[in-house]
Scaffold this motif. Sequence first.
Motif, short mmCIF file in Angstrom:
data_model
loop_
_atom_site.label_atom_id
_atom_site.label_comp_id
_atom_site.label_asym_id
_atom_site.label_seq_id
_atom_site.Cartn_x
_atom_site.Cartn_y
_atom_site.Cartn_z
N VAL A 110 64.03 50.74 48.53
CA VAL A 110 64.17 51.54 47.02
C VAL A 110 63.17 52.57 47.16
N TRP A 114 63.28 56.81 46.36
CA TRP A 114 62.19 57.38 45.38
C TRP A 114 61.64 58.75 46.04
N ILE A 188 69.24 58.33 41.81
CA ILE A 188 68.42 57.32 42.81
C ILE A 188 69.46 56.52 43.58
N LEU A 189 70.56 55.83 42.93
CA LEU A 189 71.35 55.17 43.70
C LEU A 189 72.10 56.18 44.66
N VAL A 415 67.79 49.62 41.02
CA VAL A 415 67.87 51.08 40.57
C VAL A 415 68.46 51.13 39.28
#
Length: 588
Positions: A110, A114, A188-189, A415
């Motif tokens: 993740v 970002w 973000i996904l 997310v």
Amino acid sequence: MKTIGGQIEERGFWGSKVEFILAVAGNVVGLGNVWRFPYLCYKYGGGAFLVPYLVFAATCGVPLFLLESVMGQYTQEGGITCWRRLCPLAEGIGYAGQVIQVYGCMYLHVILAWALFYFIFSFSSQLPWASCDNVWNTDKCVNLAADNLTRNWTTSISSTSAATEFWERRVLALSGGIEEVGKINWEILLCLIAMWIVCYFCIWKGVKSMGKVVYLTAILPYVMLLVLLVRGLTLPGALQGVVFYLYPQTSLLFDPQVWMEAGSQIVFSYSLSLGTLTVLSSYNRYNNNCYRDCFWLCLLNSGTSLVAGFAVFSVLGFMALKQGVPIEEVAESGPGLAFIAYPQAVAMMPFPQLWAVCFFIMIILLGIDTHFFSMECIITSVTDLFPTVLRRTGRREIFLLLFCLFCFAGQLFLVTEGGMYIFQLFDTYACSGACLLFLCIFESLAMGWIFGAERMFDAIEDMTSSLPNYMFILCWKYLTPLGSLVCFVFSLVEYQPLTFNRTYVYPDWAYALAWLLALSSILLVPGWVIGRMLAGKGSLKQRWLQLCNPDTNLPLTNKERAGKKKNDLTTQMNEFVSLTAEEHENEH
């Protein structure tokens, strides 16, 4: 090359020594060198922190780094099957390391999403974290990059910077707590999907594709770090930042917390106990000089951490000067440094888009090679467990795809609007320093006492044709397990329940889940011993001895070959004497 009718593929080796060096460098030099070590150094004594850091590097870091590298090169096996061949009793250590790797793949990826999100926004004509005129900003927003900023804003507790609001309200869309999962952040996904695709194709052909990718992912971050270092040191206030970073506070050397943090940082930074070093070294030729490689790679890792501190704190010194506040008020660690403090500082520089692009390229590349080597560690370790199934043509790619989809499905909660709360649970518990220290204790005990430090010493001498320092035997048997045990016990004694932003307290069920994640790995070590002892045959002593015996098909060292030859000659001589005596007796 392929064998058995073209159905089963050979394991393979690195194309060159350079590929191996770059691969290990890319794995061990990661985000922790940039956003964790500099913060720990300033917080726990500045230059004085280097004393416990170097002590743990010499007694725990380098010995375990060498041990894991040798284990892989000597057995030519992954992170689980190497234990099966060297010390079956300790095979649970291999499984525990892979469980932690899975957790890491699920939550650390993740960070790459970002960073990619910030990287894309770095091409904006005005950086979105340098303005309070956006739809996500509140009335409490303060633009710290503004030239006419009055410098008493810090006295207002309710004020928040533009960079903080971009991070919390735009990127995270942070909810009120872990109970409020909220919606998925689709931007973000999409970034997450993009990074998974990149990681998949980096390692989908195994050592062949990895060996080529590392020329980019391992070298370019150093170029970016050098650029940011030069830029940072030329900024006003840089000297104050560097002094703040390294000014020694010797009184803190008597604080046990300082030593515990130094030990944990060594374990994290050197990527110990996870099996990654074992897997990467298993693709070396048997006669590779892993002893020499170990020293250079450990020096590179620690040196990078130190240099990164200059790059970070020179910029933080500049930011503190611009804001008119003490440096400790702008110093951050972890995601707070990468996604709030540094972007905020970049917004105050001339040509902010250029420096933002350089910084986030570095963050992405530092994270991506560590991440795809963690993936490779799991894929190789499982493949070595089931070689006749997973080494067939095309099955590695399918297995890797299924693993990526599994991790991606587990990341969907990360997310969401409550994802950051879950992220902190993974970071603090599932992949904590305590878990890694626990594995370090039993790894050094198993190899130092059960397999035998002297035997491992002989294996190094046989592979490298050079005599290692006898200090390593002392470390493997005494100093490394003792140092790791002290740090592990102290981390439990000083345990404080996790809070978010120093204010939010997690519900009891979240703490229970967090401890379940932590115990799911470390309990595999004693659980494996108990399970194998119960499943074995014979008396308890016979079962124990059977589990402590290494594989008889391990490569023989020069000393073992000489001993075997001597035993064979003795046996032949005894047989000859017996035969002669028998013939003489028959004659009479």
